[in-house]
Design an enzyme around this catalytic site. Sequence first.
Site, mmCIF file in Angstrom:
data_model
loop_
_atom_site.group_PDB
_atom_site.id
_atom_site.type_symbol
_atom_site.label_atom_id
_atom_site.label_comp_id
_atom_site.label_asym_id
_atom_site.label_seq_id
_atom_site.Cartn_x
_atom_site.Cartn_y
_atom_site.Cartn_z
ATOM 1 N N TYR A 16 0.791 1.634 -1.723
ATOM 2 C CA TYR A 16 1.691 3.297 -2.031
ATOM 3 C C TYR A 16 0.927 3.885 -1.153
ATOM 4 O O TYR A 16 -0.136 3.928 -1.304
ATOM 5 C CB TYR A 16 1.792 2.916 -2.906
ATOM 6 C CG TYR A 16 1.060 4.143 -4.258
ATOM 7 C CD1 TYR A 16 -0.007 3.384 -4.894
ATOM 8 C CD2 TYR A 16 1.049 5.737 -4.154
ATOM 9 C CE1 TYR A 16 -0.751 5.134 -4.790
ATOM 10 C CE2 TYR A 16 0.184 6.594 -4.813
ATOM 11 C CZ TYR A 16 -0.868 5.886 -5.355
ATOM 12 O OH TYR A 16 -1.417 7.116 -6.306
ATOM 13 N N GLU A 36 -14.786 11.422 -7.244
ATOM 14 C CA GLU A 36 -13.345 11.926 -6.467
ATOM 15 C C GLU A 36 -12.894 12.561 -7.689
ATOM 16 O O GLU A 36 -13.485 12.135 -9.036
ATOM 17 C CB GLU A 36 -12.273 11.321 -5.599
ATOM 18 C CG GLU A 36 -11.859 9.930 -6.395
ATOM 19 C CD GLU A 36 -11.221 9.309 -5.147
ATOM 20 O OE1 GLU A 36 -10.877 9.920 -3.947
ATOM 21 O OE2 GLU A 36 -11.375 7.925 -5.611
ATOM 22 N N ARG A 56 -2.991 5.315 6.579
ATOM 23 C CA ARG A 56 -3.614 4.942 5.473
ATOM 24 C C ARG A 56 -2.532 3.834 5.385
ATOM 25 O O ARG A 56 -3.965 2.828 4.331
ATOM 26 C CB ARG A 56 -4.602 5.821 4.504
ATOM 27 C CG ARG A 56 -4.540 5.729 3.677
ATOM 28 C CD ARG A 56 -5.534 7.181 3.311
ATOM 29 N NE ARG A 56 -4.033 7.630 2.104
ATOM 30 C CZ ARG A 56 -4.115 8.665 1.440
ATOM 31 N NH1 ARG A 56 -5.302 9.304 1.059
ATOM 32 N NH2 ARG A 56 -2.820 8.880 0.715
ATOM 33 N N LYS A 60 -5.395 2.195 -1.099
ATOM 34 C CA LYS A 60 -5.190 2.657 -2.421
ATOM 35 C C LYS A 60 -3.334 2.218 -2.996
ATOM 36 O O LYS A 60 -2.465 1.836 -2.572
ATOM 37 C CB LYS A 60 -3.747 3.776 -1.475
ATOM 38 C CG LYS A 60 -3.772 5.177 -2.317
ATOM 39 C CD LYS A 60 -2.961 6.252 -1.370
ATOM 40 C CE LYS A 60 -2.017 7.398 -2.112
ATOM 41 N NZ LYS A 60 -2.375 7.980 -3.473
#
Length: 307
Positions: free
Chosen positions: A33, A187, A52, A154
Amino acid sequence: MRATANVNGQISLAAEAKISILDRGFQYGDSIYEVVRTYEGVPFFLDEHFDRLENSARLSKMRLSQSRDFLRTEILRTVKESGVQKGEDVFIRFTISRGEGPLDLDPAVVSKTSYVILVKELPPWNKNFYSDGMTLAIPSVLRNSPLALDPNIKSGNYLNNILAVAEAKEMGGDDALLLSPDGKLTEASNSNVTFVIDGGLRSPLHESGTATGNLRGITRTLIAALATEADIHYADVPLFPQDLGQATECFVSSATREVMPVKAVLLRDGRKISFPSGGGPIIKRLQQEYTRYVADYVRARKSEAWF
Ligand SMILES: Cc1ncc(COP(=O)(O)O)c(C=O)c1O
């Protein structure tokens, strides 16, 4: 505006949208996504988000049945159906699932990817996160190793990040700052983290072929470019919790958070590293540069505004 969904071409109120229980996105988290937002009706970095998405598809061996142009048209159709007005802005999440099929892990059993587009208002971030800052806590849960599940996919499977947030909240944080299996900073649960060290910006490096990884944030990439233009040195480097002692500022970044100050990091040994409330001089400068960049971006694309 109304929160609106588009499931394989079927548009409805988000609360009424339905997907098949045989969809692999639901069964296995076998989906990818992106999240995009608009500024004054102009989608921000939509092509970079498509780039991406295509990279996530490549890394997860998923052949996209929907072209970029098709998805762009479907996203616009959903945005229009939401009834959004000039003066508002929207959050757009588009998910591609490997598709619907028999319960079988083999990805070859499905032949067509499916899609879901969700358009809603922007997340109402807690105002204190900007005026004061967020608190990040380092949980015991580690960020997925790129050798197991590359954070640059992702994907629709955020269980790693969800477990980290749950633990960070128990520790008194607002969000997690995850370590890699080899002990490096990576992160936050859905944003990148950057520190000011020796007057320059330092962000955790994604180290291909090792156990250390994080998602290449589109916002972080923009911030790196803005910093360089403003003569602020930027580098992606390996960083450890002990390096936090030298950091003078810290922030997280994402498409919807932009540059969000961090006021403290809670370490695993119980220590707390504090940063200036509301961000120090470099964060304030980056926030100004970010706002200026967005204004220029929108001005240059006024004729392409969606609403
Ligand atoms: C795990 C993770 N890292 C970083 C980011 C920030 O990425 P971007 O700046 O492209 O929004 C996100 C955004 O969703 C994320 O989920």
